[in-house]
Design an enzyme around this catalytic site. Structure first.
Site, PDB file in Angstrom:
ATOM      1  N   GLY A  15       0.816  -1.213   0.000  1.00 17.30           N
ATOM      2  CA  GLY A  15       0.000   0.000   0.000  1.00 17.30           C
ATOM      3  C   GLY A  15       0.843   1.253   0.000  1.00 17.30           C
ATOM      4  O   GLY A  15       0.396   2.330   0.419  1.00 17.30           O
ATOM      5  N   GLY A  18      -0.502   4.559  -1.654  1.00 22.49           N
ATOM      6  CA  GLY A  18      -1.809   5.060  -1.249  1.00 22.49           C
ATOM      7  C   GLY A  18      -1.713   6.348  -0.458  1.00 22.49           C
ATOM      8  O   GLY A  18      -0.627   6.899  -0.245  1.00 22.49           O
ATOM      9  N   ILE A  20      -2.201   7.247   2.858  1.00 22.13           N
ATOM     10  CA  ILE A  20      -1.329   7.247   4.039  1.00 22.13           C
ATOM     11  C   ILE A  20      -0.058   6.469   3.764  1.00 22.13           C
ATOM     12  O   ILE A  20       1.010   6.775   4.307  1.00 22.13           O
ATOM     13  CB  ILE A  20      -2.078   6.708   5.282  1.00 22.13           C
ATOM     14  CG1 ILE A  20      -1.279   7.017   6.549  1.00 22.13           C
ATOM     15  CG2 ILE A  20      -2.351   5.206   5.162  1.00 22.13           C
ATOM     16  CD1 ILE A  20      -1.024   8.488   6.794  1.00 22.13           C
ATOM     17  N   GLY A  21      -0.139   5.459   2.889  1.00 21.89           N
ATOM     18  CA  GLY A  21       1.036   4.659   2.579  1.00 21.89           C
ATOM     19  C   GLY A  21       2.167   5.466   1.991  1.00 21.89           C
ATOM     20  O   GLY A  21       3.349   5.204   2.269  1.00 21.89           O
ATOM     21  N   LYS A  51       0.857   7.987  -9.238  1.00 19.21           N
ATOM     22  CA  LYS A  51       1.483   6.812  -8.627  1.00 19.21           C
ATOM     23  C   LYS A  51       2.706   6.367  -9.425  1.00 19.21           C
ATOM     24  O   LYS A  51       3.714   5.962  -8.841  1.00 19.21           O
ATOM     25  CB  LYS A  51       0.472   5.673  -8.508  1.00 19.21           C
ATOM     26  CG  LYS A  51      -0.594   5.916  -7.462  1.00 19.21           C
ATOM     27  CD  LYS A  51      -1.470   4.705  -7.235  1.00 19.21           C
ATOM     28  CE  LYS A  51      -2.488   4.958  -6.118  1.00 19.21           C
ATOM     29  NZ  LYS A  51      -3.326   3.773  -5.848  1.00 19.21           N
ATOM     30  N   LYS A 138     -10.685  -4.462  10.907  1.00 19.20           N
ATOM     31  CA  LYS A 138      -9.451  -4.342  11.686  1.00 19.20           C
ATOM     32  C   LYS A 138      -9.490  -5.268  12.906  1.00 19.20           C
ATOM     33  O   LYS A 138      -8.467  -5.857  13.280  1.00 19.20           O
ATOM     34  CB  LYS A 138      -9.227  -2.890  12.120  1.00 19.20           C
ATOM     35  CG  LYS A 138      -8.806  -1.966  10.984  1.00 19.20           C
ATOM     36  CD  LYS A 138      -8.487  -0.561  11.494  1.00 19.20           C
ATOM     37  CE  LYS A 138      -8.038   0.354  10.366  1.00 19.20           C
ATOM     38  NZ  LYS A 138      -7.719   1.722  10.839  1.00 19.20           N
ATOM     39  N   ARG A 142      -6.793  -8.180  13.905  1.00 22.02           N
ATOM     40  CA  ARG A 142      -6.175  -8.276  15.232  1.00 22.02           C
ATOM     41  C   ARG A 142      -6.410  -9.659  15.844  1.00 22.02           C
ATOM     42  O   ARG A 142      -5.504 -10.263  16.431  1.00 22.02           O
ATOM     43  CB  ARG A 142      -6.733  -7.212  16.165  1.00 22.02           C
ATOM     44  CG  ARG A 142      -6.068  -5.865  16.035  1.00 22.02           C
ATOM     45  CD  ARG A 142      -6.149  -5.129  17.363  1.00 22.02           C
ATOM     46  NE  ARG A 142      -5.844  -3.725  17.226  1.00 22.02           N
ATOM     47  CZ  ARG A 142      -5.712  -2.898  18.254  1.00 22.02           C
ATOM     48  NH1 ARG A 142      -5.873  -3.354  19.488  1.00 22.02           N
ATOM     49  NH2 ARG A 142      -5.429  -1.622  18.069  1.00 22.02           N
TER      50      ARG A 142
END
Length: 318
Positions: A15, A18, A20-21, A51, A138, A142
């Site tokens: 990622g 992206g 935040i990536g 990109k 998420k 986890r």
């Protein structure tokens, strides 16, 4: 697997191009000399796209570009060869794709440390968190990392970097003004529970905090690092906007009661911004506040200020 003496040397980022990536990648690449290898795993970027330009820039900085499909086991297994640390920054829509990534990481001969795509709201803040709709994927990841027998036997370490809301996005309109926003051009603000504190992290700081965690493995292993740039309130943000822009603003105030109504309607009508409204309600309820933050555990890296955040927002709006 990794022990207290472990130091990450060969890092693979999923990622990486992206939203935040790209910030996480830039921070890691800024410390390129600290690693033997830095690689990103990506699909072939469209010709002429931003990109593609980013990928080409990474190549000039001695970053390996691995082209593949995250759903293809062979592609992922090959990418893991020689890698000891995996950093993932997948978008919310593909969070559960990490189940395969984790399974293959645990089976790898070299991968010792895994950073799941966790950045954002604390999904285990309190008992109510277990039922919040935006948290479900998420939570699934986890649970797999912490409870699956094969993963536990492998000794694979993990670190959750919990940042709270991205400050850059917190200022923007998401679906409904009742959820809070600032419009510099019209000098109009919508303040949700204006005096309630919210802990924010800029996207740049998110990248720097991940890098700080990489530099402090023993302090980060198998933990949820609750980190941020600063804690503030809508009223304090508004005061800073007024200080930097001068003049008067039109201010509308919103409440949790009102935002819950908007949230319920958004989910009932399948609005794409429903997730954003729910998250803003969680933040306004205090879901980003902790007795202490963990920045000091990973070396207290320098973070941006509210003044800098507002200044950057104003510049983008001009």
């Amino acid at each position: 697997m990794a022990d207290a003496s472990f130091t990450p040397r060969n890092v693979l980022i999923f990622g990486a191009t992206g939203t935040i990536g790209s910030f996480i990648t830039k921070s890691i690449v800024s410390a390129r000399s600290e690693f033997n290898r830095v690689a990103i795993f990506t699909t072939t970027p469209a010709a002429g796209s931003s990109k593609e330009q980013f990928v080409e820039e990474l190549k000039t900085k001695n970053v390996e570009i691995i082209i593949g499909d995250i759903a293809n086991e062979i592609d992922v297994v090959n990418a893991y060869k020689g890698i000891d640390t995996v950093v993932v920054a997948l978008g919310r829509g593909v969070i559960d794709a990490q189940i395969l990534l984790i399974k293959l990481a645990a089976a790898s001969d070299s991968v010792k440390w895994y950073f799941p795509s966790e950045y954002g709201t604390d999904i285990k803040y309190g008992p109510a968190s277990a039922t919040e709709k935006p948290h479900q994927q998420k939570l699934k990841v986890r649970a797999y990392l912490e409870e699956d027998e094969e993963i536990q036997k492998s000794g694979l370490k993990y670190t959750y970097v919990v940042t709270g809301p991205f400050a850059d996005g917190y200022l923007r309109l998401v679906g409904s003004p009742e959820a809070g926003a600032w419009d510099v051009k019209t000098k109009t603000a919508w303040l949700l529970e204006k005096n309630n504190k919210v802990s924010l992290t800029t996207m740049k700081d998110t990248g720097d905090l991940v890098l700080a965690a990489l530099r402090h493995p023993a302090a980060s292993f198998n933990k949820a690092l609750k980190v941020n740039s600063f804690t503030t309130s809508p009223a304090e943000i508004q005061k800073e906007f007024e200080r930097q822009t001068g003049g008067s603003w039109t201010i509308h105030e919103s409440s949790l009661t009102k935002v819950r109504e908007v949230e319920e309607e958004a989910w009932a009508t399948n609005r794409p911004f429903a997730t954003g409204i729910t998250l803003r309600r969680i933040w306004a309820e205090g879901g980003t506040l902790y007795e202490k933050r963990d920045n000091d555990v990973i070396g207290e890296p320098k973070t941006q200020t509210l003044e800098e955040l507002v200044s950057e927002n104003i510049k983008r709006s001009v």
